[in-house]
Design a protein around this motif. Sequence first.
Motif, PDB file in Angstrom:
ATOM      1  N   ILE A   1      72.958  45.072  37.682  1.00 22.36           N
ATOM      2  CA  ILE A   1      73.211  45.350  36.260  1.00 22.36           C
ATOM      3  C   ILE A   1      72.587  46.679  35.837  1.00 22.36           C
ATOM      4  CG2 ILE A   1      73.499  42.923  35.640  1.00 22.36           C
ATOM      5  CD1 ILE A   1      70.659  42.986  34.432  1.00 22.36           C
ATOM      6  N   GLY A   2      72.167  47.474  36.828  1.00 18.61           N
ATOM      7  CA  GLY A   2      71.707  48.835  36.548  1.00 18.61           C
ATOM      8  C   GLY A   2      70.219  48.996  36.295  1.00 18.61           C
ATOM      9  N   VAL A   3      69.444  47.944  36.501  1.00 16.55           N
ATOM     10  CA  VAL A   3      67.992  48.026  36.287  1.00 16.55           C
ATOM     11  C   VAL A   3      67.331  48.347  37.636  1.00 16.55           C
ATOM     12  CG1 VAL A   3      65.923  46.742  35.595  1.00 16.55           C
ATOM     13  CG2 VAL A   3      68.078  46.386  34.371  1.00 16.55           C
ATOM     14  N   GLU A   4      66.627  49.478  37.680  1.00 18.89           N
ATOM     15  CA  GLU A   4      65.978  49.894  38.922  1.00 18.89           C
ATOM     16  C   GLU A   4      64.974  48.829  39.379  1.00 18.89           C
ATOM     17  OE1 GLU A   4      65.974  51.530  36.037  1.00 18.89           O
ATOM     18  OE2 GLU A   4      66.516  53.630  36.318  1.00 18.89           O
ATOM     19  N   PRO A   5      64.963  48.495  40.676  1.00 19.15           N
ATOM     20  CA  PRO A   5      64.063  47.445  41.167  1.00 19.15           C
ATOM     21  C   PRO A   5      62.588  47.772  40.966  1.00 19.15           C
ATOM     22  CG  PRO A   5      65.213  48.526  42.994  1.00 19.15           C
ATOM     23  CD  PRO A   5      65.818  49.036  41.736  1.00 19.15           C
ATOM     24  N   GLU A   6      62.250  49.061  40.832  1.00 15.74           N
ATOM     25  CA  GLU A   6      60.848  49.447  40.615  1.00 15.74           C
ATOM     26  C   GLU A   6      60.329  48.979  39.259  1.00 15.74           C
ATOM     27  OE1 GLU A   6      63.306  51.648  41.281  1.00 15.74           O
ATOM     28  OE2 GLU A   6      62.903  52.134  43.378  1.00 15.74           O
ATOM     29  N   ARG A   7      61.237  48.587  38.388  1.00 16.86           N
ATOM     30  CA  ARG A   7      60.815  48.115  37.064  1.00 16.86           C
ATOM     31  C   ARG A   7      60.232  46.707  37.109  1.00 16.86           C
ATOM     32  NH1 ARG A   7      62.427  51.421  33.055  1.00 16.86           N
ATOM     33  NH2 ARG A   7      64.076  52.906  33.533  1.00 16.86           N
ATOM     34  N   LEU A   8      60.371  46.054  38.243  1.00 14.41           N
ATOM     35  CA  LEU A   8      59.792  44.723  38.425  1.00 14.41           C
ATOM     36  C   LEU A   8      58.818  44.781  39.591  1.00 14.41           C
ATOM     37  CD1 LEU A   8      59.592  41.650  37.973  1.00 14.41           C
ATOM     38  CD2 LEU A   8      61.642  41.408  39.412  1.00 14.41           C
ATOM     39  N   ARG A   9      57.560  44.500  39.315  1.00 13.42           N
ATOM     40  CA  ARG A   9      56.538  44.573  40.369  1.00 13.42           C
ATOM     41  C   ARG A   9      55.760  43.276  40.441  1.00 13.42           C
ATOM     42  NH1 ARG A   9      52.272  49.501  40.519  1.00 13.42           N
ATOM     43  NH2 ARG A   9      54.234  50.641  40.663  1.00 13.42           N
ATOM     44  N   LEU A  10      55.482  42.877  41.663  1.00 11.97           N
ATOM     45  CA  LEU A  10      54.634  41.706  41.913  1.00 11.97           C
ATOM     46  C   LEU A  10      53.373  42.183  42.622  1.00 11.97           C
ATOM     47  CD1 LEU A  10      54.146  38.592  42.179  1.00 11.97           C
ATOM     48  CD2 LEU A  10      55.286  38.757  44.389  1.00 11.97           C
ATOM     49  N   GLU A  11      52.228  41.779  42.112  1.00 10.13           N
ATOM     50  CA  GLU A  11      50.951  42.152  42.732  1.00 10.13           C
ATOM     51  C   GLU A  11      50.075  40.922  42.853  1.00 10.13           C
ATOM     52  OE1 GLU A  11      49.720  45.021  43.915  1.00 10.13           O
ATOM     53  OE2 GLU A  11      51.348  46.368  43.311  1.00 10.13           O
ATOM     54  N   TRP A  12      49.315  40.871  43.911  1.00  9.01           N
ATOM     55  CA  TRP A  12      48.301  39.826  44.057  1.00  9.01           C
ATOM     56  C   TRP A  12      47.003  40.376  43.501  1.00  9.01           C
ATOM     57  CZ3 TRP A  12      51.660  36.527  44.662  1.00  9.01           C
ATOM     58  CH2 TRP A  12      52.528  36.407  45.732  1.00  9.01           C
ATOM     59  N   ILE A  13      46.512  39.753  42.439  1.00  8.85           N
ATOM     60  CA  ILE A  13      45.265  40.204  41.809  1.00  8.85           C
ATOM     61  C   ILE A  13      44.448  38.968  41.450  1.00  8.85           C
ATOM     62  CG2 ILE A  13      44.218  41.565  39.972  1.00  8.85           C
ATOM     63  CD1 ILE A  13      46.968  42.913  39.569  1.00  8.85           C
ATOM     64  N   GLY A  14      43.308  38.798  42.075  1.00 10.30           N
ATOM     65  CA  GLY A  14      42.439  37.667  41.783  1.00 10.30           C
ATOM     66  C   GLY A  14      41.770  37.814  40.427  1.00 10.30           C
ATOM     67  N   ALA A  15      41.331  36.708  39.857  1.00 11.35           N
ATOM     68  CA  ALA A  15      40.708  36.712  38.531  1.00 11.35           C
ATOM     69  C   ALA A  15      39.465  37.596  38.493  1.00 11.35           C
ATOM     70  CB  ALA A  15      40.358  35.281  38.125  1.00 11.35           C
ATOM     71  N   SER A  16      38.810  37.788  39.625  1.00 14.06           N
ATOM     72  CA  SER A  16      37.584  38.598  39.654  1.00 14.06           C
ATOM     73  C   SER A  16      37.856  40.063  39.991  1.00 14.06           C
ATOM     74  CB  SER A  16      36.617  38.023  40.692  1.00 14.06           C
ATOM     75  OG  SER A  16      37.207  38.118  41.982  1.00 14.06           O
ATOM     76  N   GLU A  17      39.111  40.441  40.076  1.00 17.02           N
ATOM     77  CA  GLU A  17      39.448  41.808  40.478  1.00 17.02           C
ATOM     78  C   GLU A  17      39.857  42.673  39.283  1.00 17.02           C
ATOM     79  OE1 GLU A  17      41.078  41.728  44.918  1.00 17.02           O
ATOM     80  OE2 GLU A  17      42.326  40.530  43.570  1.00 17.02           O
ATOM     81  N   GLY A  18      38.958  42.770  38.318  1.00 21.66           N
ATOM     82  CA  GLY A  18      39.230  43.581  37.124  1.00 21.66           C
ATOM     83  C   GLY A  18      39.640  45.004  37.440  1.00 21.66           C
ATOM     84  N   PRO A  19      38.880  45.713  38.280  1.00 27.12           N
ATOM     85  CA  PRO A  19      39.258  47.100  38.579  1.00 27.12           C
ATOM     86  C   PRO A  19      40.657  47.200  39.218  1.00 27.12           C
ATOM     87  CG  PRO A  19      36.987  46.698  39.224  1.00 27.12           C
ATOM     88  CD  PRO A  19      37.571  45.365  38.845  1.00 27.12           C
ATOM     89  N   LYS A  20      40.984  46.252  40.076  1.00 27.83           N
ATOM     90  CA  LYS A  20      42.322  46.289  40.685  1.00 27.83           C
ATOM     91  C   LYS A  20      43.393  46.035  39.627  1.00 27.83           C
ATOM     92  CE  LYS A  20      45.422  44.474  44.192  1.00 27.83           C
ATOM     93  NZ  LYS A  20      45.693  43.486  45.233  1.00 27.83           N
ATOM     94  N   PHE A  21      43.117  45.121  38.701  1.00 23.37           N
ATOM     95  CA  PHE A  21      44.071  44.860  37.620  1.00 23.37           C
ATOM     96  C   PHE A  21      44.288  46.128  36.798  1.00 23.37           C
ATOM     97  CE2 PHE A  21      45.084  43.562  33.254  1.00 23.37           C
ATOM     98  CZ  PHE A  21      46.248  42.862  33.478  1.00 23.37           C
ATOM     99  N   ALA A  22      43.181  46.780  36.436  1.00 28.27           N
ATOM    100  CA  ALA A  22      43.277  47.997  35.625  1.00 28.27           C
ATOM    101  C   ALA A  22      44.063  49.076  36.373  1.00 28.27           C
ATOM    102  CB  ALA A  22      41.878  48.503  35.276  1.00 28.27           C
ATOM    103  N   GLU A  23      43.767  49.253  37.635  1.00 27.86           N
ATOM    104  CA  GLU A  23      44.460  50.278  38.428  1.00 27.86           C
ATOM    105  C   GLU A  23      45.945  49.945  38.574  1.00 27.86           C
ATOM    106  OE1 GLU A  23      45.282  53.640  39.892  1.00 27.86           O
ATOM    107  OE2 GLU A  23      43.249  53.221  39.206  1.00 27.86           O
TER     108      GLU A  23
END
Length: 101
Positions: free
Chosen positions: A55-77
């Motif tokens: 439908i024309g939406v670039e796949p990069e617009r949807l991202r999945l990341e594994w980020i643990g609850a204690s990984e604040g810096p990774k979440f921010a980055e």
Amino acid sequence: MCSGRISELLIFKAFTSGADGVLVAGCHPGDCHYMKGNLSARRRVVGIKPFLEAIGVEPERLRLEWIGASEGPKFAETVKSFTQTIKELGPSPLNRRRNGH
Ligand code: FES
């Protein structure tokens, strides 16, 4: 509570409601408190990408990341990096059509 709650419909609804990008963040494989919710999320994210492309939406617009609850810096980055990606892509094609561009 768990990335396993994410469905293809919720992702699609976010895009059709005006989101330029969708970030799904879940616990690392093996760390889901509901056993395999994150693996379900991954299956759904992978599964909906071809539909979004169709439908024309670039796949990069949807991202999945594994980020643990204690990984604040990774979440921010991750948020910073994803925001940059979306800025470079510009408004979602769905929003461009909605706004008459
Ligand atoms: S509790 Fe299921 S992905 Fe975090």
